[in-house]
Motif scaffolding. Structure first.
Motif, PDB file in Angstrom:
ATOM      1  N   ASP A  82      65.753  45.612  89.081  1.00 41.79           N
ATOM      2  CA  ASP A  82      66.913  44.783  88.791  1.00 41.79           C
ATOM      3  C   ASP A  82      67.906  45.648  88.022  1.00 41.79           C
ATOM      4  OD1 ASP A  82      68.794  43.041  87.704  1.00 41.79           O
ATOM      5  OD2 ASP A  82      67.329  41.467  87.344  1.00 41.79           O
ATOM      6  N   LYS A  83      68.931  46.094  88.725  1.00 38.74           N
ATOM      7  CA  LYS A  83      69.967  46.883  88.063  1.00 38.74           C
ATOM      8  C   LYS A  83      71.181  45.987  87.921  1.00 38.74           C
ATOM      9  CE  LYS A  83      68.139  51.092  89.954  1.00 38.74           C
ATOM     10  NZ  LYS A  83      68.124  51.968  91.056  1.00 38.74           N
ATOM     11  N   PRO A  84      71.761  45.871  86.763  1.00 41.81           N
ATOM     12  CA  PRO A  84      71.707  46.776  85.622  1.00 41.81           C
ATOM     13  C   PRO A  84      70.676  46.424  84.539  1.00 41.81           C
ATOM     14  CG  PRO A  84      73.526  45.288  85.319  1.00 41.81           C
ATOM     15  CD  PRO A  84      72.885  44.934  86.638  1.00 41.81           C
ATOM     16  N   LEU A  85      69.814  45.423  84.749  1.00 43.30           N
ATOM     17  CA  LEU A  85      68.840  45.071  83.709  1.00 43.30           C
ATOM     18  C   LEU A  85      68.046  46.286  83.251  1.00 43.30           C
ATOM     19  CD1 LEU A  85      67.204  43.218  81.876  1.00 43.30           C
ATOM     20  CD2 LEU A  85      65.809  42.599  83.869  1.00 43.30           C
ATOM     21  N   GLU A  86      67.560  47.073  84.186  1.00 41.23           N
ATOM     22  CA  GLU A  86      66.748  48.232  83.800  1.00 41.23           C
ATOM     23  C   GLU A  86      67.550  49.236  82.991  1.00 41.23           C
ATOM     24  OE1 GLU A  86      64.986  49.621  87.416  1.00 41.23           O
ATOM     25  OE2 GLU A  86      63.713  47.859  87.561  1.00 41.23           O
ATOM     26  N   GLN A  87      68.827  49.398  83.343  1.00 40.41           N
ATOM     27  CA  GLN A  87      69.683  50.314  82.588  1.00 40.41           C
ATOM     28  C   GLN A  87      69.926  49.798  81.173  1.00 40.41           C
ATOM     29  OE1 GLN A  87      72.586  49.801  85.636  1.00 40.41           O
ATOM     30  NE2 GLN A  87      72.409  51.934  86.336  1.00 40.41           N
ATOM     31  N   GLN A 109      68.702  51.542  77.654  1.00 35.94           N
ATOM     32  CA  GLN A 109      69.718  51.849  76.642  1.00 35.94           C
ATOM     33  C   GLN A 109      69.401  51.178  75.309  1.00 35.94           C
ATOM     34  OE1 GLN A 109      72.387  53.837  77.247  1.00 35.94           O
ATOM     35  NE2 GLN A 109      73.223  53.611  75.195  1.00 35.94           N
ATOM     36  N   VAL A 110      68.987  49.919  75.348  1.00 34.56           N
ATOM     37  CA  VAL A 110      68.795  49.133  74.129  1.00 34.56           C
ATOM     38  C   VAL A 110      67.445  49.397  73.466  1.00 34.56           C
ATOM     39  CG1 VAL A 110      68.579  46.760  73.280  1.00 34.56           C
ATOM     40  CG2 VAL A 110      70.407  47.344  74.852  1.00 34.56           C
ATOM     41  N   THR A 111      66.390  49.542  74.246  1.00 37.60           N
ATOM     42  CA  THR A 111      65.048  49.716  73.679  1.00 37.60           C
ATOM     43  C   THR A 111      64.628  51.177  73.549  1.00 37.60           C
ATOM     44  OG1 THR A 111      63.847  49.676  75.788  1.00 37.60           O
ATOM     45  CG2 THR A 111      64.306  47.536  74.731  1.00 37.60           C
ATOM     46  N   GLY A 112      65.284  52.043  74.316  1.00 37.65           N
ATOM     47  CA  GLY A 112      64.889  53.455  74.317  1.00 37.65           C
ATOM     48  C   GLY A 112      63.672  53.712  75.187  1.00 37.65           C
ATOM     49  N   PHE A 170      77.196  47.433  76.625  1.00 33.44           N
ATOM     50  CA  PHE A 170      76.807  48.091  77.872  1.00 33.44           C
ATOM     51  C   PHE A 170      77.360  47.359  79.094  1.00 33.44           C
ATOM     52  CE2 PHE A 170      74.172  49.144  81.479  1.00 33.44           C
ATOM     53  CZ  PHE A 170      73.977  50.502  81.358  1.00 33.44           C
ATOM     54  N   LEU A 171      77.311  46.026  79.081  1.00 32.74           N
ATOM     55  CA  LEU A 171      77.684  45.246  80.265  1.00 32.74           C
ATOM     56  C   LEU A 171      79.191  45.097  80.478  1.00 32.74           C
ATOM     57  CD1 LEU A 171      75.088  42.314  80.216  1.00 32.74           C
ATOM     58  CD2 LEU A 171      75.146  44.279  81.770  1.00 32.74           C
ATOM     59  N   GLU A 172      79.963  45.006  79.401  1.00 33.39           N
ATOM     60  CA  GLU A 172      81.397  44.734  79.546  1.00 33.39           C
ATOM     61  C   GLU A 172      82.114  45.713  80.479  1.00 33.39           C
ATOM     62  OE1 GLU A 172      82.731  44.294  75.500  1.00 33.39           O
ATOM     63  OE2 GLU A 172      82.009  42.222  75.409  1.00 33.39           O
ATOM     64  N   PRO A 173      81.853  47.029  80.408  1.00 32.73           N
ATOM     65  CA  PRO A 173      82.529  47.937  81.347  1.00 32.73           C
ATOM     66  C   PRO A 173      82.101  47.731  82.812  1.00 32.73           C
ATOM     67  CG  PRO A 173      81.647  49.168  79.481  1.00 32.73           C
ATOM     68  CD  PRO A 173      81.117  47.774  79.376  1.00 32.73           C
ATOM     69  N   LEU A 174      80.950  47.104  83.029  1.00 32.42           N
ATOM     70  CA  LEU A 174      80.471  46.868  84.389  1.00 32.42           C
ATOM     71  C   LEU A 174      81.028  45.584  84.998  1.00 32.42           C
ATOM     72  CD1 LEU A 174      76.669  47.703  83.920  1.00 32.42           C
ATOM     73  CD2 LEU A 174      78.495  49.227  84.687  1.00 32.42           C
ATOM     74  N   ALA A 175      81.594  44.742  84.160  1.00 31.80           N
ATOM     75  CA  ALA A 175      82.076  43.437  84.623  1.00 31.80           C
ATOM     76  C   ALA A 175      83.338  43.588  85.476  1.00 31.80           C
ATOM     77  CB  ALA A 175      82.347  42.528  83.438  1.00 31.80           C
ATOM     78  N   ASN A 176      83.385  42.781  86.516  1.00 31.94           N
ATOM     79  CA  ASN A 176      84.561  42.710  87.377  1.00 31.94           C
ATOM     80  C   ASN A 176      84.993  41.250  87.404  1.00 31.94           C
ATOM     81  OD1 ASN A 176      86.546  43.029  89.273  1.00 31.94           O
ATOM     82  ND2 ASN A 176      85.165  43.495  90.961  1.00 31.94           N
ATOM     83  N   GLU A 177      86.161  40.969  86.841  1.00 36.04           N
ATOM     84  CA  GLU A 177      86.663  39.601  86.722  1.00 36.04           C
ATOM     85  C   GLU A 177      85.649  38.695  86.020  1.00 36.04           C
ATOM     86  OE1 GLU A 177      88.136  38.132  90.461  1.00 36.04           O
ATOM     87  OE2 GLU A 177      89.384  39.903  90.781  1.00 36.04           O
ATOM     88  N   ALA A 233      74.423  42.322  90.148  1.00 38.28           N
ATOM     89  CA  ALA A 233      73.068  42.858  90.000  1.00 38.28           C
ATOM     90  C   ALA A 233      72.513  43.201  91.379  1.00 38.28           C
ATOM     91  CB  ALA A 233      72.163  41.849  89.313  1.00 38.28           C
ATOM     92  N   GLN A 234      71.799  44.304  91.453  1.00 35.95           N
ATOM     93  CA  GLN A 234      71.129  44.725  92.679  1.00 35.95           C
ATOM     94  C   GLN A 234      69.631  44.610  92.434  1.00 35.95           C
ATOM     95  OE1 GLN A 234      72.617  48.650  93.446  1.00 35.95           O
ATOM     96  NE2 GLN A 234      74.710  47.950  93.604  1.00 35.95           N
ATOM     97  N   LYS A 235      68.985  43.801  93.242  1.00 34.88           N
ATOM     98  CA  LYS A 235      67.577  43.492  93.009  1.00 34.88           C
ATOM     99  C   LYS A 235      66.748  43.832  94.238  1.00 34.88           C
ATOM    100  CE  LYS A 235      69.091  39.866  89.928  1.00 34.88           C
ATOM    101  NZ  LYS A 235      68.610  38.794  89.111  1.00 34.88           N
ATOM    102  N   GLU A 236      65.515  44.282  93.995  1.00 35.57           N
ATOM    103  CA  GLU A 236      64.571  44.592  95.068  1.00 35.57           C
ATOM    104  C   GLU A 236      63.175  44.190  94.625  1.00 35.57           C
ATOM    105  OE1 GLU A 236      64.707  48.692  96.196  1.00 35.57           O
ATOM    106  OE2 GLU A 236      66.864  48.649  96.578  1.00 35.57           O
ATOM    107  N   GLY A 237      62.356  43.838  95.573  1.00 35.11           N
ATOM    108  CA  GLY A 237      60.980  43.498  95.263  1.00 35.11           C
ATOM    109  C   GLY A 237      60.168  43.289  96.526  1.00 35.11           C
ATOM    110  N   THR A 238      58.923  42.922  96.335  1.00 35.28           N
ATOM    111  CA  THR A 238      58.031  42.651  97.448  1.00 35.28           C
ATOM    112  C   THR A 238      57.389  41.291  97.246  1.00 35.28           C
ATOM    113  OG1 THR A 238      57.540  45.013  97.671  1.00 35.28           O
ATOM    114  CG2 THR A 238      56.017  43.478  98.739  1.00 35.28           C
ATOM    115  N   ILE A 239      57.429  40.485  98.288  1.00 33.28           N
ATOM    116  CA  ILE A 239      56.778  39.188  98.281  1.00 33.28           C
ATOM    117  C   ILE A 239      55.483  39.317  99.079  1.00 33.28           C
ATOM    118  CG2 ILE A 239      56.916  36.782  99.021  1.00 33.28           C
ATOM    119  CD1 ILE A 239      59.985  37.047  98.683  1.00 33.28           C
TER     120      ILE A 239
END
Length: 168
Positions: free
Chosen positions: A61-66, A70-73, A140-147, A152-158
């Motif tokens: 889940d990007k940007p969650l992972e970023q 950044q926040v936890t190190g 971190f998120l404010e510069p990524l915001a558009n309007e 978020a781009q998410k991937e996984g396996t069901i």
């Protein structure tokens, strides 16, 4: 047909006359089956076939992972292994499920304040001691915001399983 409106976490199957009541018990992508006890209820309600599907393995889940890094190190290493545990449980009980896996990917756009609050809640569950967490996330998120929205781009396996209960 009898309709029962009840919370799966608290419903008492014998009191409702539900043990071995259903030819097919279906649980797909639901938090109602989040423990061994809840899964045992699914098996107890079934008189024929069961279907179960959930996330399996690692989801990204990007940007969650970023933000997390950044926040936890630390990198966010969250994987779901419940699917594998249920598969193993069924095998040890002599039930041999058919199994399918599907990779999925999607984009999701949500308001910045919703995303920031959601990320804060997730991080606080694991790292409650971080001071100024909300400010750090917003920084971190404010510069990524558009309007005012975050993409978020998410991937996984069901994983999906279908099996016949042991009594059949």
């Amino acid at each position: 047909i009898k309709t029962i409106v009840a919370d799966w976490q608290t419903v008492h199957l014998p009191a409702e006359g539900l043990p071995e009541k259903y030819d097919l018990v279906f649980a797909r992508m639901t938090p109602a089956c989040n423990s061994l006890h809840q899964f045992e209820k699914i098996l107890a309600a079934c008189a024929g076939w069961c279907y179960y599907a959930s996330w399996t393995g690692r989801r990204t889940d990007k940007p969650l992972e970023q933000v997390w890094q950044q926040v936890t190190g630390e990198p966010r290493n969250k994987a779901n292994n419940q699917f594998q545990l249920i598969f193993n449980l069924l095998m040890t009980r002599g039930m041999y499920p058919e199994v399918w896996f599907h990779k999925v990917a999607w984009q999701q756009q949500e308001p910045l304040d919703y995303v920031a609050d959601y990320y804060k809640t997730l991080i606080e569950k694991v790292k409650p001691e971080i001071e100024g967490l909300e400010t750090k996330i917003n920084h971190f998120l404010e510069p990524l915001a558009n309007e005012g929205k975050i993409l978020a781009q998410k991937e996984g396996t069901i994983g999906e399983m279908l099996w016949q209960t042991a009594g059949n």
